[in-house]
Design a protein around this motif. Structure first.
Motif, PDB file in Angstrom:
ATOM      1  N   LYS B 349       0.861  -1.179   0.000  1.00 19.76           N
ATOM      2  CA  LYS B 349       0.000   0.000   0.000  1.00 19.76           C
ATOM      3  C   LYS B 349       0.895   1.225   0.000  1.00 19.76           C
ATOM      4  CE  LYS B 349      -3.800   1.903   2.693  1.00 19.76           C
ATOM      5  NZ  LYS B 349      -4.408   2.586   1.595  1.00 19.76           N
ATOM      6  N   LYS B 350       0.778   2.037  -1.061  1.00 16.81           N
ATOM      7  CA  LYS B 350       1.659   3.190  -1.179  1.00 16.81           C
ATOM      8  C   LYS B 350       0.909   4.472  -0.855  1.00 16.81           C
ATOM      9  CE  LYS B 350       4.541   0.891  -4.423  1.00 16.81           C
ATOM     10  NZ  LYS B 350       4.544   0.391  -5.777  1.00 16.81           N
ATOM     11  N   VAL B 351       1.449   5.241   0.063  1.00 13.70           N
ATOM     12  CA  VAL B 351       0.816   6.503   0.441  1.00 13.70           C
ATOM     13  C   VAL B 351       1.762   7.632   0.040  1.00 13.70           C
ATOM     14  CG1 VAL B 351      -0.180   7.809   2.322  1.00 13.70           C
ATOM     15  CG2 VAL B 351      -0.203   5.327   2.406  1.00 13.70           C
ATOM     16  N   PRO B 352       1.415   8.374  -0.987  1.00 18.99           N
ATOM     17  CA  PRO B 352       2.316   9.456  -1.399  1.00 18.99           C
ATOM     18  C   PRO B 352       2.272  10.615  -0.416  1.00 18.99           C
ATOM     19  CG  PRO B 352       0.381   9.432  -2.788  1.00 18.99           C
ATOM     20  CD  PRO B 352       0.258   8.258  -1.874  1.00 18.99           C
ATOM     21  N   GLN B 353       3.428  11.056   0.011  1.00 18.67           N
ATOM     22  CA  GLN B 353       3.533  12.248   0.847  1.00 18.67           C
ATOM     23  C   GLN B 353       4.331  13.286   0.089  1.00 18.67           C
ATOM     24  OE1 GLN B 353       1.931  12.756   3.521  1.00 18.67           O
ATOM     25  NE2 GLN B 353       1.113  10.715   3.862  1.00 18.67           N
ATOM     26  N   ARG B 354       4.675  14.376   0.793  1.00 14.58           N
ATOM     27  CA  ARG B 354       5.260  15.489   0.068  1.00 14.58           C
ATOM     28  C   ARG B 354       6.587  15.108  -0.607  1.00 14.58           C
ATOM     29  NH1 ARG B 354       8.701  19.583   1.567  1.00 14.58           N
ATOM     30  NH2 ARG B 354       8.757  18.757   3.659  1.00 14.58           N
ATOM     31  N   ARG B 355       7.512  14.468   0.145  1.00 14.76           N
ATOM     32  CA  ARG B 355       8.822  14.197  -0.406  1.00 14.76           C
ATOM     33  C   ARG B 355       9.014  12.751  -0.812  1.00 14.76           C
ATOM     34  NH1 ARG B 355      13.089  16.753   3.570  1.00 14.76           N
ATOM     35  NH2 ARG B 355      14.529  16.094   1.962  1.00 14.76           N
TER      36      ARG B 355
END
Lengths: 141, 402
Positions: B349-355
Motif C-alpha cells: 500500500k503506497k501513500v504518497p507524501q510530500r517528499r
C-alpha cells in the motif's frame, strides 16, 4: 496503566530504525513490549531501478489487523504512531497537513503528466488575458 | 613555474628559428629557483633531447588520429606510424609540412608481427578484415587497421596488450536484444560473444543512461567519446544490413570459461579403483563435497547440451524442437517470477507524501514464533544481541537489485 502504540528506536548511530510496539506507557523505550506490531525505517530508499519517474520511498511493515485491534481496545498511539496509522486509514488524521499534502502531490503529478503545458498556456494566454484572470491562479489554494 | 604556453597547430620549427635549439616552451632565464639553492642549468643534454623528442617524434602523439589508439608502440623511433602506408604518410606529411625534416629520409618499417603468438588469431583476422574493408572504402592511401604491435601502450612491456572494449553500437544492440526482443541474458551472451556478466552490466548501465536522458540529466558524452576514440573497440556487425549478409558477429571475449573455484586450487591425487566409474561429478566431490561438477559451473551449459544432441545424431527438426521446448520452459519460469513480483508489488500500500512515498507492507505477527525469537519475524528482536559482529556474517552486499 495506559497502553500505548509507540516507536522503539533500534538501529545504529545515524542509522535509525524503529519497531512499532504496543507497550505500557511507563515502561522504558526499548524494554520488552507487549507486542511488536511492525517496523518503520525512516531513511528514504531511492526509487527502484527501471522506475524512471519513481519517487524515493520509506518502508513500513505493519500487522494491520493487530493494529486495528489494539486501537479498538483503547491503546493510545503516540503522535508519530498516529501519523503512520492514519496513513492507512486506521485512525482519522490528527492534523490535516498530511491530507493537504497528499492533494498537492496528486495535483503535481497530474500537472506533470500533461504534455507540453507551455504550448497550451501560450495558446490560451490571449483568451485568459481578455477575461482578466492569470493562468494557474485557481490551483494555488 | 611560469604557465605553459600552448602553441597552435602551426609547427614549432616555423615559429622558432630552426638554427637555434627548437624549444616551444618559454623558459625565462633564471640562475636559481625560488625554493632551491642549486643553480638551474639552462641547457642540459637531457633537456635538449627532451625538446628534440617533443618537437620530433613526440609531435605525432599530440593530436590523436581519429578512430585509432594513440599508443607509443604504434610509432617507430622517428615518429613514423609503423602500420601506415606510404600514401597515408605522405598525406600526413603534407598536412604538417616542415616539421618532419628528419623524417623524410627514413624508410618505413614493414609490419613485423603479423599475428605471432596470438591465440585468438581468427578473431584478430576478423577484426582486421572488418577494418580493412572500411579502409578500402575510404581510399587507397587510407590508414590500415591496427596490428598487435599497435595495441601495446607500454613499449618496454611487450606482453601487455590493450584489450578491446564494447563499441557504442554493440552496447545498444545488446540492450535492444534483451529489453525489446525479450532475449535472455545467456542467449544474448551467446549471440554477441560477450560474457554473461558483461551483458548484465551493459543492460543495467544502458537502462540507467536512458533513465538519465529521460530525466534530463546531462551525460559526460564528450568524455566517453574521447575515451572510446582512443581504445580498441569491438564493432557491431549488424546482420540486417545487406553488406553483412552471412557474416558472423565478432566475438568480444571467450564466454564459456570455467571459473576457478577456491576449492579447486589445490592439487589432488585421489586413488580410484579401476572398476569404479569416476565421472566429473565425482571429481567435483573429491575437491569439496558441496562443489558442483564443472558441467554445471560453466556459464553456458546449454551450448554443451546442443553439441551433445548434435553428436548423438538427432536430426535438425528434433534438435530444434528440443531447443524450443527448453526456451518455452525458461520463458514460463521467467513469466512466473515476474507475475510473483508483480503480485507482491500490488499487495503493497503506497501513500504518497510530500517528499517520498510511504510503502506499507502487511504481515502477520505470528511469524515471530512462540519463543518470539524467530528470525523470520519482523523487527529487531529482544533479548539477544545483534549478530553483525559475529564471525562469518557477510556485511558486503552480495546482490544488487537491478
Amino acid at each position: 496503566m495506559v497502553v500505548r502504540i509507540r516507536l522503539a528506536r533500534f538501529g545504529k548511530k545515524h542509522a535509525p530504525f524503529y519497531n512499532i510496539v504496543v507497550a505500557h506507557a511507563r515502561t522504558a523505550r526499548n524494554s520488552k513490549p507487549l507486542e511488536v506490531l511492525g517496523t518503520y525505517d525512516p531513511s528514504p530508499k531511492p526509487p527502484k531501478p527501471g522506475d524512471t519517474y519513481g519517487r524515493p520511498w520509506k518502508e513500513v511493515k505493519l500487522d494491520i489487523s493487530r493494529a486495528r485491534y489494539w486501537v479498538g481496545v483503547g491503546a493510545q498511539p503516540s503522535d508519530t504512531a498516529w501519523r503512520l496509522l492514519s496513513m492507512i486509514g486506521i485512525l482519522e488524521p490528527q492534523y490535516r497537513v498530511l491530507q493537504r499534502q497528499g492533494q498537492v502531490v496528486k495535483a503535481n503529478t497530474a500537472a506533470k503528466s500533461i504534455i507540453s503545458p507551455s504550448k497550451a498556456t501560450s495558446g490560451l494566454s490571449d483568451a485568459v488575458e481578455a477575461s482578466g484572470r492569470p493562468v494557474g491562479e485557481d490551483e494555488s489554494g | 613555474m611560469p604557465p605553459r604556453l600552448r602553441t597552435t597547430n602551426v609547427p614549432c620549427t616555423l615559429t622558432c628559428c630552426p638554427s637555434v635549439r627548437s624549444q616551444c616552451i618559454t623558459q625565462p632565464s633564471r640562475t636559481s629557483r625560488q625554493f632551491s639553492q642549486t643553480s638551474c642549468q639552462q641547457v642540459t643534454l637531457r633537456r635538449r633531447k627532451f625538446y628534440d623528442w617533443l618537437n620530433g617524434p613526440g609531435l605525432a602523439l599530440k593530436e590523436p588520429i581519429p578512430g585509432s589508439t594513440n599508443y607509443l608502440g604504434a610509432y617507430d623511433r622517428y615518429g613514423n606510424l609503423v602500420r601506415a602506408s606510404p600514401g597515408w604518410q605522405r598525406r600526413k606529411a603534407g598536412e604538417q609540412q616542415g616539421q618532419s625534416a628528419e623524417q623524410e629520409g627514413e624508410e618505413k618499417k614493414e609490419e613485423a608481427a603479423e599475428g605471432q603468438e596470438s591465440p585468438d588469431e581468427l578473431e584478430m583476422a576478423a577484426r582486421r578484415t572488418e577494418q580493412a574493408k572500411k579502409a578500402e572504402q575510404a581510399g587507397g592511401d587510407a590508414l590500415p587497421p591496427e596490428t598487435v604491435e599497435d595495441l601495446r601502450p607500454f613499449p618496454l612491456n611487450k606482453h601487455f596488450r590493450s584489450q578491446p572494449v564494447l563499441s557504442e553500437g554493440l552496447r545498444e544492440a545488446i540492450y535492444q536484444r534483451v529489453k525489446r526482443d525479450g532475449a535472455t541474458v545467456s542467449l544474448a551472451s551467446v549471440e554477441f560473444g560477450v560474457s554473461n556478466e558483461r551483458v548484465g552490466a551493459v543492460v543495467r548501465l544502458k537502462q540507467m543512461e536512458k533513465e538519465w536522458i529521460a530525466q534530463g540529466k546531462t551525460l559526460a558524452a564528450p568524455y566517453s567519446k574521447a575515451v572510446l576514440d582512443m581504445l580498441p573497440t569491438t564493432p557491431y556487425v549488424d546482420p540486417n544490413r545487406p553488406e553483412n549478409k552471412g557474416k558472423r558477429p565478432i566475438t568480444h571475449e571467450p564466454i564459456n570459461d570455467l571459473p576457478v573455484h577456491a576449492a579447486t586450487r589445490q592439487q589432488l591425487f585421489v586413488p580410484v579403483a579401476e572398476s569404479r566409474h569416476f565421472t566429473r561429478v565425482d571429481a567435483g566431490k573429491a575437491f569439496d563435497n558441496t562443489l558442483l561438477p564443472a558441467d554445471d559451473r560453466i556459464p553456458h551449459p546449454e551450448l554443451v547440451q546442443a553439441e551433445r544432441e548434435l553428436a548423438s545424431g538427432l536430426s535438425f527438426e528434433e534438435r530444434k524442437k528440443l531447443a524450443e521446448e527448453r526456451l518455452a520452459a525458461e520463458q514460463a519460469r521467467k513469466a512466473q517470477e515476474e507475475a510473483r513480483l508483480k503480485a507482491e508489488d500490488a499487495a503493497l500500500k503506497k501513500v504518497p507524501q510530500r517528499r517520498w512515498d510511504f510503502v506499507f507492507q502487511d504481515f502477520s505477527i505470528e511469524t515471530v514464533g512462540k519463543s518470539e525469537r524467530s528470525l523470520e519475524g519482523v523487527g529487531w528482536r529482544y533479548g539477544f544481541p545483534h549478530e553483525d559482529r559475529k564471525k562469518g556474517h557477510v556485511k558486503i552486499p552480495t546482490k544488487v537489485e537491478a
